[in-house]
Design an enzyme around this catalytic site. Structure first.
Site, short mmCIF file in Angstrom:
data_model
loop_
_atom_site.label_atom_id
_atom_site.label_comp_id
_atom_site.label_asym_id
_atom_site.label_seq_id
_atom_site.Cartn_x
_atom_site.Cartn_y
_atom_site.Cartn_z
N HIS A 1 -7.20 -4.61 -5.42
CA HIS A 1 -5.80 -4.58 -5.84
C HIS A 1 -5.83 -4.43 -7.36
O HIS A 1 -6.06 -5.41 -8.07
CB HIS A 1 -5.11 -5.88 -5.41
N LEU B 1 -0.43 -9.86 8.10
CA LEU B 1 0.09 -10.45 9.35
C LEU B 1 0.58 -11.88 9.15
O LEU B 1 1.19 -12.45 10.05
CB LEU B 1 -1.00 -10.41 10.44
N ARG B 2 0.27 -12.46 8.00
CA ARG B 2 0.82 -13.77 7.56
C ARG B 2 0.31 -14.98 8.35
O ARG B 2 0.55 -16.10 7.94
CB ARG B 2 2.35 -13.78 7.60
N ASN C 1 4.81 -4.68 -5.00
CA ASN C 1 3.66 -4.68 -5.89
C ASN C 1 2.56 -3.80 -5.30
O ASN C 1 2.07 -4.11 -4.22
CB ASN C 1 3.16 -6.11 -6.09
N ASP D 1 -6.52 -8.87 -2.09
CA ASP D 1 -5.23 -8.18 -2.24
C ASP D 1 -4.06 -9.15 -2.44
O ASP D 1 -3.96 -10.17 -1.77
CB ASP D 1 -4.93 -7.31 -1.03
N ASP E 1 0.57 -1.40 3.60
CA ASP E 1 0.84 -2.61 2.82
C ASP E 1 2.04 -3.36 3.43
O ASP E 1 2.89 -3.88 2.71
CB ASP E 1 1.08 -2.31 1.34
N HIS F 1 -3.42 0.82 -2.53
CA HIS F 1 -2.08 1.31 -2.94
C HIS F 1 -1.99 1.91 -4.34
O HIS F 1 -1.36 1.35 -5.24
CB HIS F 1 -1.02 0.21 -2.80
#
Lengths: 428, 324
Positions: free
Chosen positions: A177, A59-60, A276, A150, A303, A230
């Protein structure tokens, strides 16, 4: 709270039924229901799913509000049919303290488009050397249950072991990750035929697989839960399958883009495909689909990685990694899993709602569509086909690999505890 | 008329032969007292170098000036790029100044392709080396040198390199020269063998149209040309091979090895050479070594490419992959 009657929807893809929402919960499920004063949503032919849950969203906010905010990100989530998202910790500052995770959690609560469950960092500053205050984050108002660095791998085996052991105290889970850092120095795309031709640094499959192999063995050794973010390679699937057969408590996710796109697209040098872990080969894609169908891979996670235009409108090497995904995830899953016959809609509900809610312990989410359950619901027009137009995205960023691509399915309605957040494809 | 030269793989056999034939014409200009043609008079070419490369930049500049183009040299060092300006903004600034062609050298693989296909500019784009991807004019000048030496300058007109056996030795993994040469030499009908330690060959090389060997000594007797690649000393720190001495023993070209080559065979190097390690002075200074000719031929090839892209009337170059 007003009542809503969803009429004639195929619940989890099954027979058409009516669903009555009253007071934030599912009040009735059956045929020929009527409710005076209820708003009626005609849903004949559409599929009704439990509200989707994304275990892996960026969500930054705080720090990169030019890419996304909790508000814009949760609006994107509601547009895509999600009622809960887990917000990754790689913000600025990093979500490695109770204060930061509470801030994110509170913003989600205020905006109300979906529930926001912050993910806490495993290590201070995502630097991989010192454990963050995992317990304090769990005990905070945010009630953190999932921890992840992550964007970076917890590559130190001792730190990973300690994190796995420590979160057992409150039944937390470490989401890894998986990226061996030395094997991916300078890596820019999948290592293979295409990277050799394009002269781009290769990201070998073994860099992911080696970490997964190590971590499932660590999880077994300390008797803890580990979740692999992922998955992108066929080899990773084999390791997870082996670990599950051995009784190790491992869960795994795959992104929609790894179910659809291959490294052949990198030939365009268009950074919209830079992500990534990187896009892999056709064989990997097919194995990932099969693994999601047979349950080796537990869930689909987006992601969702928003980036501003200028971070992608440049040469490949300079571009940021990642792509947005909340608003297209269900369509890609329909295209790759449902329309191919690999998964029915009950299977989709499991991989995109029930299982992620269970792994992340998102109470009230991932529940059956039955009387007394919270009315977290998503209505999908599965007959729809249309090309993706990022101009209509609710996300602040537009870095989608699907621009102009025709995809099936469209979320028309989303309800969060009985309140519509999306009506006829429009946010409320 | 096709617009760009991004990759040697974009050239058909006929395109490549036309460029080589045109370069023969251009080479004659160099023999004149006044080494200049009016072909690109009034056209502006910018040499956009984000990466240091004196040799290639001067070669392009000489070619542009011999064709009477107006030349602007742009180096990233000390420019707005070092202040954070993007490739896109830099290119658009130059375009706004009325540039007709951009010769670009960039450390990032694919940067010229992005420049040519992203709609940022309208100018012709010529790749002067991008990352570890391509260096098409280097491959063309190498092929030109081979054709002159192995077939003959005038006898070579219209000819390709069918049946010639070319060995490329060294750091293939990081070499845009190797990639470009494999593509172009294959197109021209040559049989290419890459020789390197396994650590310096990219994963995925099996899809390339060439043979791969770890054994230089077995390959030399059947080579018409041996092209040595530069070994960057900094690579040694990354454990690509144990020591300089071991590399030199297994993959260096010395006089003894050179004598195992057929008598007509030539030794090539894109320069700059690391003498003593990859090539001994005896080899570098021998008549069979074409390093200096390659530099001379580079100007002719670049003149031919510029002429055909900007000034010629005939279609010379294929479209970029995306345009296809």
């Amino acid at each position: 709270m007003s009542k809503t009657l969803i009429r004639g929807a195929k619940v989890l893809g099954g027979d058409p039924q009516d669903v009555l929402i009253d007071g934030g919960t599912v009040a009735a499920v059956g045929t020929g229901l009527s409710a005076e004063g209820a708003e009626v949503v005609e849903a004949a032919g559409k599929v009704l799913l439990p509200g989707l849950v994304d275990l892996h969203t960026h969500l930054r906010e705080p720090g990169r509000e030019d890419s996304e905010t909790v508000l814009t990100g949760t609006r994107a989530a509601a547009s895509g049919g999600y009622t809960a998202v887990f917000a990754m910790a790689n913000t600025f500052p990093v979500a490695d303290t109770a204060g930061v995770v509470e801030q994110v959690w509170r913003l989600g609560k205020e905006h109300g488009y979906c529930d926001v469950r912050p993910v806490g960092a495993v290590t201070v500053g995502l630097e991989g050397s010192t454990l963050a205050e995992l317990g304090a984050m769990h005990e905070s108002a945010a009630g953190v249950t999932v921890f992840s660095d992550d964007g970076k791998c917890v590559h130190d085996a001792v730190i990973m072991r300690r994190a796995l052991e420590y979160v057992k105290a409150f039944d937390g889970v470490v989401a890894q990750h998986a990226q061996e850092p030395r094997l991916t120095e300078g890596a820019q795309m999948n290592e293979g035929v295409v990277s050799a031709e394009l002269g781009l640094g290769g990201w070998p499959a073994v860099a992911e697989e080696a970490i997964i192999a190590r971590d499932v063995l660590l999880a077994e050794h300390v008797g803890s839960r580990v979740h692999i973010c992922h998955l992108s390679t066929a080899g990773s699937v084999e390791i997870v399958r082996w670990a599950k057969a051995r009784g190790i408590r491992v869960t795994a996710e795959v992104t929609p883009h790894h179910l659809l796109l291959t490294d052949e697209l990198v030939r365009t040098y268009n950074p919209v495909y830079k992500v990534n872990p990187p896009l892999r080969t056709e064989r990997d894609v097919l194995v990932l689909r099969e693994a999601l169908a047979d349950g080796t891979i537990d869930i689909v996670a987006t992601d969702h990685a928003p980036h501003p235009h200028e971070d992608k409108d440049c040469e490949w090497a300079a571009a940021a990694m990642g792509m947005v995904g909340l608003e297209t995830a269900l369509s890609v899953v329909q295209e790759t899993m449902v329309d191919t016959g690999l998964l029915d809609w009950t299977g989709v509900a499991d991989r995109m709602s029930f299982a992620p809610a269970r792994i992340g312990r998102a109470e009230g989410h991932g529940r059956p569509v039955s009387v007394g359950e919270p009315a977290n619901l998503t209505l999908v027009d599965t007959a729809y086909r249309g090309s993706v137009d990022p101009a209509g995205f609710a996300s602040r960023s537009r870095n989608t690999p699907y621009e102009g691509r025709e995809l099936p399915g469209r979320v028309t309605h989303t309800w969060l505890r009985g309140t519509a957040t999306l009506v006829d494809g429009k946010l409320t | 008329m096709h617009r760009h030269l991004i990759s040697a793989a974009d050239l058909t056999r006929d395109d490549a032969v036309l460029i080589l034939d045109t370069a023969e014409e251009m080479a004659r200009v160099a023999d004149r007292p006044i080494k200049k043609l009016p072909t690109l008079r009034g056209r502006t070419v910018v040499n956009l170098f984000f990466e240091d490369s004196t040799r290639t930049r001067i070669s392009f500049e000489a070619a542009e000036k011999r064709l009477s183009a107006d030349v602007i040299n742009f180096t990233a060092k000390g420019s707005s790029v070092s202040k954070g300006e993007s490739l896109k903004d830099t290119a658009q600034t130059l375009e706004a100044m009325g540039v007709d062609a951009v010769v670009i050298r960039h450390g990032a693989s694919g940067a010229p392709y992005r420049l040519a296909t992203s709609g940022w500019i309208d100018a012709h784009v010529i790749n002067a080396g991008d990352g570890t991807h391509q260096h098409p004019t280097q491959a063309l000048l190498d092929a030109f040198t081979m054709r002159r030496r192995l077939v003959g300058p005038d006898a070579g007109i219209g000819h390709d390199l069918a049946g010639r056996r070319i060995t490329i030795v060294g750091d293939v993994l990081h070499s845009r020269v190797a990639r470009s040469n494999v593509d172009l030499l294959h197109t021209l009908g040559a049989e290419v063998t890459l020789v390197a330690p396994p650590t310096l060959l990219p994963v995925g090389i099996e899809s390339w149209p060439c043979e791969v060997s770890y054994d230089l000594d077995r390959t030399l007797p059947k080579s018409d040309a041996v092209m040595m690649l530069r070994v960057q000393r900094e690579r040694m720190k990354a454990a690509f091979f144990p020591t300089e001495r071991e590399y030199s023993r297994r993959y260096g070209l010395d006089g003894e090895r050179m004598r195992r080559m057929p008598e007509h065979a030539i030794v090539m190097h894109p320069g700059p050479m690391v003498r003593g390690m990859e090539i001994t002075a005896e080899v570098a200074d021998s008549d069979r070594c074409t390093v200096v000719e390659q530099v001379t031929n580079g100007v002719s090839i670049r003149m031919a490419v510029l002429y055909l892209l900007l000034g010629g009337n005939e279609t010379a170059l294929t479209r970029t992959t995306e345009e296809k």
